[in-house]
Scaffold this active site. Structure first.
Site, PDB file in Angstrom:
ATOM      1  N   GLY A  12       0.819  -1.212   0.000  1.00  0.00           N
ATOM      2  CA  GLY A  12       0.000   0.000   0.000  1.00  0.00           C
ATOM      3  C   GLY A  12       0.847   1.253   0.000  1.00  0.00           C
ATOM      4  O   GLY A  12       2.078   1.200   0.120  1.00  0.00           O
ATOM      5  N   GLN A  13       0.210   2.413  -0.107  1.00  0.00           N
ATOM      6  CA  GLN A  13       0.987   3.645  -0.217  1.00  0.00           C
ATOM      7  C   GLN A  13       1.770   3.946   1.059  1.00  0.00           C
ATOM      8  O   GLN A  13       2.902   4.426   0.983  1.00  0.00           O
ATOM      9  CB  GLN A  13       0.105   4.829  -0.630  1.00  0.00           C
ATOM     10  CG  GLN A  13      -1.032   5.200   0.289  1.00  0.00           C
ATOM     11  CD  GLN A  13      -1.661   6.535  -0.131  1.00  0.00           C
ATOM     12  OE1 GLN A  13      -1.030   7.389  -0.734  1.00  0.00           O
ATOM     13  NE2 GLN A  13      -2.940   6.705   0.181  1.00  0.00           N
ATOM     14  N   ASP A  38      -2.072 -12.926   3.454  1.00  0.00           N
ATOM     15  CA  ASP A  38      -3.424 -12.421   3.666  1.00  0.00           C
ATOM     16  C   ASP A  38      -3.652 -12.368   5.169  1.00  0.00           C
ATOM     17  O   ASP A  38      -3.619 -13.399   5.846  1.00  0.00           O
ATOM     18  CB  ASP A  38      -4.434 -13.354   2.997  1.00  0.00           C
ATOM     19  CG  ASP A  38      -5.875 -12.895   3.174  1.00  0.00           C
ATOM     20  OD1 ASP A  38      -6.115 -11.926   3.919  1.00  0.00           O
ATOM     21  OD2 ASP A  38      -6.762 -13.532   2.574  1.00  0.00           O
ATOM     22  N   TYR A  63      -8.733  -2.701   3.994  1.00  0.00           N
ATOM     23  CA  TYR A  63      -9.645  -2.538   2.862  1.00  0.00           C
ATOM     24  C   TYR A  63     -10.010  -1.060   2.862  1.00  0.00           C
ATOM     25  O   TYR A  63     -10.693  -0.578   3.765  1.00  0.00           O
ATOM     26  CB  TYR A  63     -10.873  -3.408   3.067  1.00  0.00           C
ATOM     27  CG  TYR A  63     -11.882  -3.372   1.937  1.00  0.00           C
ATOM     28  CD1 TYR A  63     -12.017  -4.446   1.063  1.00  0.00           C
ATOM     29  CD2 TYR A  63     -12.722  -2.273   1.753  1.00  0.00           C
ATOM     30  CE1 TYR A  63     -12.951  -4.427   0.032  1.00  0.00           C
ATOM     31  CE2 TYR A  63     -13.646  -2.239   0.729  1.00  0.00           C
ATOM     32  CZ  TYR A  63     -13.754  -3.312  -0.131  1.00  0.00           C
ATOM     33  OH  TYR A  63     -14.674  -3.285  -1.156  1.00  0.00           O
ATOM     34  N   THR A  64      -9.565  -0.316   1.856  1.00  0.00           N
ATOM     35  CA  THR A  64      -9.711   1.147   1.875  1.00  0.00           C
ATOM     36  C   THR A  64     -10.623   1.692   0.786  1.00  0.00           C
ATOM     37  O   THR A  64     -10.720   2.903   0.617  1.00  0.00           O
ATOM     38  CB  THR A  64      -8.326   1.821   1.752  1.00  0.00           C
ATOM     39  OG1 THR A  64      -7.705   1.386   0.534  1.00  0.00           O
ATOM     40  CG2 THR A  64      -7.448   1.489   2.944  1.00  0.00           C
ATOM     41  N   ASP A 104      -9.636   8.576  10.539  1.00  0.00           N
ATOM     42  CA  ASP A 104     -10.553   9.607  11.019  1.00  0.00           C
ATOM     43  C   ASP A 104     -12.018   9.203  10.857  1.00  0.00           C
ATOM     44  O   ASP A 104     -12.898   9.743  11.529  1.00  0.00           O
ATOM     45  CB  ASP A 104     -10.313  10.913  10.259  1.00  0.00           C
ATOM     46  CG  ASP A 104     -10.485  10.747   8.748  1.00  0.00           C
ATOM     47  OD1 ASP A 104      -9.807   9.868   8.182  1.00  0.00           O
ATOM     48  OD2 ASP A 104     -11.263  11.495   8.135  1.00  0.00           O
ATOM     49  N   TYR A 127     -17.227   0.986   5.608  1.00  0.00           N
ATOM     50  CA  TYR A 127     -15.781   1.140   5.795  1.00  0.00           C
ATOM     51  C   TYR A 127     -15.489   1.664   7.199  1.00  0.00           C
ATOM     52  O   TYR A 127     -14.670   1.094   7.938  1.00  0.00           O
ATOM     53  CB  TYR A 127     -15.204   2.081   4.745  1.00  0.00           C
ATOM     54  CG  TYR A 127     -13.794   2.552   5.081  1.00  0.00           C
ATOM     55  CD1 TYR A 127     -12.707   1.700   4.937  1.00  0.00           C
ATOM     56  CD2 TYR A 127     -13.568   3.837   5.572  1.00  0.00           C
ATOM     57  CE1 TYR A 127     -11.432   2.113   5.263  1.00  0.00           C
ATOM     58  CE2 TYR A 127     -12.293   4.269   5.902  1.00  0.00           C
ATOM     59  CZ  TYR A 127     -11.230   3.406   5.747  1.00  0.00           C
ATOM     60  OH  TYR A 127      -9.966   3.822   6.087  1.00  0.00           O
ATOM     61  N   LYS A 131     -13.540  -0.303  10.319  1.00  0.00           N
ATOM     62  CA  LYS A 131     -12.282   0.173  10.905  1.00  0.00           C
ATOM     63  C   LYS A 131     -12.419   0.386  12.415  1.00  0.00           C
ATOM     64  O   LYS A 131     -11.493   0.066  13.187  1.00  0.00           O
ATOM     65  CB  LYS A 131     -11.847   1.477  10.224  1.00  0.00           C
ATOM     66  CG  LYS A 131     -11.314   1.291   8.806  1.00  0.00           C
ATOM     67  CD  LYS A 131     -10.038   0.452   8.755  1.00  0.00           C
ATOM     68  CE  LYS A 131      -8.853   1.177   9.371  1.00  0.00           C
ATOM     69  NZ  LYS A 131      -7.602   0.360   9.258  1.00  0.00           N
ATOM     70  N   TRP A 152      -6.637  11.627   5.286  1.00  0.00           N
ATOM     71  CA  TRP A 152      -6.330  12.368   4.063  1.00  0.00           C
ATOM     72  C   TRP A 152      -4.891  12.079   3.601  1.00  0.00           C
ATOM     73  O   TRP A 152      -4.095  12.987   3.325  1.00  0.00           O
ATOM     74  CB  TRP A 152      -6.537  13.867   4.268  1.00  0.00           C
ATOM     75  CG  TRP A 152      -7.961  14.290   4.461  1.00  0.00           C
ATOM     76  CD1 TRP A 152      -8.960  13.569   5.043  1.00  0.00           C
ATOM     77  CD2 TRP A 152      -8.541  15.549   4.076  1.00  0.00           C
ATOM     78  NE1 TRP A 152     -10.126  14.295   5.050  1.00  0.00           N
ATOM     79  CE2 TRP A 152      -9.909  15.514   4.458  1.00  0.00           C
ATOM     80  CE3 TRP A 152      -8.034  16.687   3.462  1.00  0.00           C
ATOM     81  CZ2 TRP A 152     -10.776  16.581   4.233  1.00  0.00           C
ATOM     82  CZ3 TRP A 152      -8.898  17.757   3.246  1.00  0.00           C
ATOM     83  CH2 TRP A 152     -10.251  17.706   3.623  1.00  0.00           C
TER      84      TRP A 152
END
Length: 298
Positions: A12-13, A38, A63-64, A104, A127, A131, A152
């Protein structure tokens, strides 16, 4: 044995930037992508931990797909709640501290002052609810945890608002961007640096600052305000600048509700770990330099 960080969600980023920064700062880090492990598979998670012998685990896997989660709630909960529980339980069994990334979105966005860590959560949508459930699972499974909420997030890797704006700005003459959602953009470079500071802290003898913390960038803007800053800085790199028009959330309906106010207070993190967020413009310029430079990131 020296310290070793294991990162779930290494593709991921945030994971990508964490792996890169760890290498640059001399941290021993193993990054595992979803394809490699996984987090919903308890056996695979336990085997990875046994095979790599980490001294600290970072769970950046999630999971975004916020809107897709509305029609794929089962998968969202499988990863964000059940996967988080699997990782936390596996870490607890071998007495390894865990740093778990959250969001957030656990708040409903109705506040008018920055959210504190102990403010009442009220997630909206699949989502967000998954979370928040993941946070509770981590707290229940592993006493030695840090939950780090952020928001963000943008950077040179993966998909995010900055890269989307630059792509659309190159294709269109005008963009319409929501101006009634407020938050603090957070660069993956700064977030990765904060996570490494947390790792170094939890591995010190006698550390006792377990719990929930917030880390976001220093400056509060709307998505429209952020977009105008992105293009103002991109213009300095010779990039095309479209007209940017402010719109209301109601003019851009999405399947999942977005918090109108997503500002997280970071004072607790600064008091405990000495981590102070960097100003938005400096972090944004650093990201644009990466994106526009010779070594452009993926």
């Amino acid at each position: 044995m020296g310290s070793r960080i294991m990162v779930f969600g290494g593709g991921g980023q945030v994971g990508c930037h964490l792996i890169e920064m760890a290498s640059a700062t001399g941290h021993d880090l193993v990054g595992l992508t979803h394809e490699e492990v996984d987090i919903c598979d308890a056996g695979a998670v336990a085997a990875a931990i046994a095979g790599h012998s980490p001294t600290c685990i970072v769970n950046a896997a999630a999971y975004t797909a916020v809107d897709k989660a509305e029609s794929d709630a089962m998968r969202s909960f499988a990863v964000n709640r059940d996967g988080a529980s699997v990782v936390a339980e596996a870490a607890a069994k071998v007495k390894i501290p865990l740093i778990h990334l959250s969001t957030d979105y656990v708040f409903d966005g109705s506040a008018h002052v920055p959210y504190q860590e102990d403010d009442k959560v009220n997630p909206q949508g699949s989502y967000a609810t998954s979370k928040e459930a993941g946070e509770r699972a981590v707290r229940s499974a592993n006493d030695r945890h840090l939950i780090l909420r952020t928001a963000w997030v943008y950077g040179p890797f993966g998909t995010n608002f900055v890269k989307t704006m630059l792509r659309l700005g190159a294709e269109r003459e005008e963009l319409r961007v929501v101006d009634d959602q407020t938050g603090r953009p957070t660069s993956t470079e700064d977030l990765a640096g904060a996570i490494l500071t947390l790792v170094d802290s939890v591995e010190k003898p006698g550390f006792s600052g377990w719990g929930t913390y917030h880390y976001v960038g220093a400056d509060t803007v709307t998505w429209y305000g952020f977009a105008t800053m992105i293009f103002a800085e991109a213009a300095r790199f010779g990039r095309k600048v479209p007209q940017v028009a402010p719109i209301a959330t109601a003019d851009f309906p999405t399947p999942a509700p977005r918090p109108a106010y997503s500002v997280l207070e970071t004072a607790k993190l600064e008091r405990t770990f000495g981590i102070k967020p960097r100003p938005l413009r400096a972090s944004l310029v650093a990201t644009l330099e990466r994106l526009f430079g010779e070594g452009k990131a993926a």
